[in-house]
Design an enzyme around this catalytic site. Structure first.
Site, short mmCIF file in Angstrom:
data_model
loop_
_atom_site.label_atom_id
_atom_site.label_comp_id
_atom_site.label_asym_id
_atom_site.label_seq_id
_atom_site.Cartn_x
_atom_site.Cartn_y
_atom_site.Cartn_z
CD GLU A 43 -0.89 -2.02 2.83
OE1 GLU A 43 -0.87 -3.14 3.36
OE2 GLU A 43 -1.94 -1.49 2.40
CE LYS A 115 -2.40 -5.16 6.19
NZ LYS A 115 -2.66 -4.98 4.74
CB CYS A 156 -3.54 -1.10 5.00
SG CYS A 156 -4.78 -0.94 3.68
#
Length: 283
Positions: A43, A115, A156
């Site tokens: 990330e 994300k 993440c």
């Protein structure tokens, strides 16, 4: 047998984009030299900067981003699948995307993923994060079909939302990906447990490239990049927080074998949640 050699890059990205791009290039070339056909970075590969103002001074739209351009060129030159775990991409005057990019061996962009779950938390050690103040969340999960595997994309904090990975497994994903920048505190407590759980409950491989160490903006991340097999065994790990490359040979048929042994994807049932209250007689 559908075996592919995969690599996860562990990085310590900072506030200098050009330096991060150079570090990324060196690690990708190292992974290619180790025979990897698929390479994943963590990330925020391109920049890790906590200050919103400093971030907006540096980030660019995707077509102008130096990391994106370098990744496409490297994928083509080295003839591999290159997955930029994520980087900050400018969307406009007030928001950026935490966006993953997947490139093919011809350098063409196969997929992007923004994300979905924003890291808005207050930790015991005084750390406080509000990703939603800067980043625009995505709304679409991605499963990419490659010649040797079907790949589910995440970033993440998504790791804490098992429904995302279950949806990808039901859509045919044999390999789950979790490029991350886990904080040291949460990583030490939960990283291994969560990555192994997502692999086990979905009968899937999991590849997790991580940021590690103390970064230029003062944050600390956990490292410990991993490859986990569909039975929950860790088959490769960077057992530290320093920059590194880990590789593993994965056989995607192992996902089918695990799902045949424990067919929980098939056995799941719809159900309702009822309330029972002490002192109230059940009907």
């Amino acid at each position: 047998m559908s075996t592919i050699r995969v690599a996860a890059l562990q990085m310590r990205s900072g506030t200098d984009i050009q330096r991060n791009v150079a570090d990324f290039e060196a690690l990708v070339r190292e992974a290619a030299g180790m025979g990897a056909a698929y390479v994943q970075s963590p990330e925020m590969t391109g920049i890790l900067v906590r200050s919103r103002e400093a971030l907006f001074e540096r980030v660019r739209p995707a077509e102008e981003d130096p990391l994106v351009g370098m990744a496409a060129a490297l994928a083509r030159e080295l003839s591999l699948f290159l997955h930029v775990g994520s980087t900050a991409i400018r969307l406009g005057d007030d928001k950026v995307a935490n966006r993953a990019f997947l490139f093919g061996p011809d350098g063409a962009r196969i997929a992007t993923y923004d994300k979905i779950h924003m890291f808005d938390v207050d930790l015991d050690n005084g750390e406080s994060w509000r990703e939603s103040a800067t980043y625009a969340p995505g709304s679409e999960s991605i499963v990419a079909t490659l010649p040797d595997m079907r790949l589910g994309l995440s970033v993440c904090y998504d790791l804490r939302f098992p429904q995302l990975f279950r949806a990808q497994a039901l859509a045919g994903a044999e390999v789950l990906t979790v490029p991350a920048a886990f904080t040291r505190q949460t990583g030490a407590a939960h990283w291994h447990v969560l990555t192994r759980a997502r692999a086990i409950e979905n009968g899937a491989w999991l590849i997790a490239a991580a940021q590690g160490g103390r970064h230029a903006d003062g944050r600390e991340t956990y490292g410990h990049s991993l490859v986990v097999d569909p039975w929950g065994r860790i088959v490769a790990e960077a057992e530290h927080d320093d920059p590194a490359v880990i590789v593993a040979d994965i056989d995607t048929a192992a996902a089918g074998a695990a799902r045949a042994k424990v067919p929980n994807l098939q056995n799941a049932r719809e159900f309702a949640v009822a309330e029972a209250v002490y002192g109230r007689r059940a009907s």
